[in-house]
Scaffold this active site. Structure first.
Site, PDB file in Angstrom:
ATOM      1  CD  GLU A 230      -2.856  -1.239   0.219  1.00 32.02           C
ATOM      2  OE1 GLU A 230      -3.270  -0.157  -0.251  1.00 32.02           O
ATOM      3  OE2 GLU A 230      -3.234  -2.342  -0.198  1.00 32.02           O
ATOM      4  CB  CYS A 267      -1.414   6.981   2.081  1.00 35.02           C
ATOM      5  SG  CYS A 267      -2.677   6.166   3.056  1.00 35.02           S
TER       6      CYS A 267
END
Ligand code: NAP
Length: 494
Positions: A230, A267
């Protein structure tokens, strides 16, 4: 168990090998544990986090400076993740049991008894994140989903919060059977973990560069293993002309709040704002960014990387600075910034489309729908994409935008920061947002990363795993295909 080694690679390899061997030894018992007992372990982990929350948050604050309130909230979120995966494990649907009973009269050939389910892959390596010391770290979503799947875990701690990682690992060891969870430290240890034969899959949360290096390492093994990275993301936000005219000032104020939340160290931070060229919102934007106070970033390594990326973008000939805070004396402090360019320039300079991890973002002005869509088609894959539009007025345009945005989560009239931990959540996306666009690291489907299907053909009842037996002793959902299907003549059965 937790181990801390700062010595060179020989020791690193030894500590990693020890943790991996313990995980390997613990794997069969964990895989065979009845589901309610597996669920009880996860609930026990949640309980110990809650009981020790005050101390854990204090240690985390000392190491990360993320703020005690935020950290206490993150502990509650981490508990919710563990409890969600306890429920998932207990319900048993994640085993995806499918049973095709035999059909001796099937044409052109009799059909055998086929029973399929998902089984744990084995020990998993988890690389924890710098910016989520709980929710994406030692007892975070990767670990919770792997344990629910029946896989032991070896965590590579993030060096942004080493003491917290050890403390969390020690608390977990009081709840879990020996060898089910270990914590190791150091870059060399991380690399030897990815190549260790006992490790059967890797979960990684971090930068695109770090994730790519470890993904390549996992793929270079003699026996390549799944690697779920990720990674970073530019998270575009598109404001339609109608939305800009109706509520532009509110949208840009909320946009800057989303960009600067947690000093931009998410993120899911929106990094690109597409506005119509005639937007007239620059004063609102400038005031909103100027009001963001500088604060410490997670560590000097993040601050150095942030300042370098910001400098590269701000000095690009196609970019102008809307607002940039003065550089503070404190080397760890953030420098909130807003830059601007045009859609045409972005198409000519794709190097502008990079994540700047911190409180900075780029406004991109567009002239026409064609100008906007042509630019959206050049964007890299992202974890999120957001459209601010007017519901009825913008329907045709919204359909075009939804088709053009290459993302894992599409948001309408909202903001991407903050990821709800719910069964339907998808936290993933096309490269470079992740290394595996098929999967999510948040939500109940995250468990499928740690499992593989196996089909049993004509297996005697007593040799079948419990979830596949007719008696169904684990009482899991079984999808039975009772339709006596016939393969059409002329088609070979495979
Ligand atoms: P990072 O530098 O990639 O570090 C993450 C981990 O990878 C650390 O354990 C690090 O080890 C290790 N590592 C990095 N490069 C390596 C290499 N070449 N070989 C072996 N190991 C390596 O990430 P970060 O700077 O801490 O975190 C910020 C990034 O994470 C941002 O890009 C952010 O967008 C992303 N992020 C993504 C998500 C998501 O869910 N997609 C969530 C949070 C953050 P050391 O500790 O030894 O350096």
């Amino acid at each position: 168990m937790s181990s801390r080694t700062t010595a060179p690679s020989q020791d690193a390899a030894t500590a990693t090998a020890r943790a991996a061997a313990q995980a390997h030894a613990a794997a069969p018992a964990l895989a065979g544990l009845p589901l309610p007992e597996r669920a009880a372990l996860l609930r026990g982990l949640s309980h110990t986090l809650g009981e020790n929350a005050a101390h854990l948050a204090a240690v985390a604050e000392d190491e990360t400076r993320l703020g005690v309130d935020r950290l206490r909230g993150e502990i509650r979120r981490t508990q919710a993740q563990l409890e969600m995966f306890a429920d998932v494990a207990e319900a048993g649907a994640f085993l995806d049991v499918m049973i095709d009973p035999p059909d001796p009269s099937a044409q052109p050939a009799p059909r055998p008894d086929i029973r399929r389910m998902l089984v744990p892959l084995g020990p998993v390596a988890v690389f924890s994140a710098s910016n989520f010391p709980f929710a994406f770290s030692v007892l975070g979503g990767d670990t919770a989903s792997a344990l629910a799947a029946g896989c032991p875990v070896v965590v590579k701690a993030h060096e942004g919060h080493p003491r917290l990682s050890d403390l969390t690992g020690e608390l977990a060891a009081e709840v879990l059977p020996a060898g089910v969870l270990s914590v190791v430290h150091g870059r060399e240890e991380g690399r030897s973990l990815v190549t260790h034969p006992a490790i059967r899959a890797v979960g990684f949360t971090g930068s695109t560069a770090g994730g790519r290096a470890l993904f390549d390492l996992a793929g270079s093994r003699p026996d390549p293993i799944p690697f779920y990275g990720e990674l970073g993301s530019v998270n575009p936000v598109v404001v339609t002309p109608a939305a800009c005219a109706a509520r532009g000032a509110d949208i840009v104020r909320e946009y800057i709040a989303s960009v600067s939340l947690g000093q931009g160290q998410f993120c899911t931070k929106p990094g690109l704002l597409f506005l119509p060229a005639e937007h007239a919102l620059e004063d609102h934007l400038r005031r909103a960014v100027a009001a963001v106070p500088p604060a410490p970033l997670l560590g000097s390594w993040i601050s150095t990387a942030y300042r370098a990326t910001l400098e590269e973008l701000a000095t690009h000939p196609a970019v102008r600075s809307v607002h940039r805070a003065p550089t503070p004396d404190d080397a760890r402090a953030s420098v909130p910034a807003l830059l601007a360019t045009t859609a045409e320039s972005v198409r000519a300079h794709p190097e502008l489309l990079q994540e700047c991890f911190g409180p900075a973002s780029l406004i991109i002005t567009y002239t026409t729908t064609e100008d906007l869509l042509a630019t959206l088609h050049t964007l890299p894959g992202s974890l999120t994409a957001t459209v601010h539009g007017q519901e009825h007025q913008d329907e045709p345009l919204a359909r075009l935008l939804a088709a053009a945005l290459h993302t894992g989560r599409l948001i309408w009239n909202g903001w991407p920061t903050g990821v709800a931990v719910t069964p339907a959540m998808h936290h993933g996306g096309p490269w470079p947002a992740t290394t595996s666009p098929l999967h999510t690291s948040v939500g109940s489907r995250a468990i499928t990363r740690w499992m593989r299907p196996i089909a049993y053909q004509n297996m005697p009842e007593q040799l079948l795993p419990a979830p596949l037996q007719r008696a169904n002793p684990w009482n899991v959902p079984q999808q039975v295909d009772d339709a006596r299907r016939t393969v059409p003549p002329g088609r070979a059965a495979s």
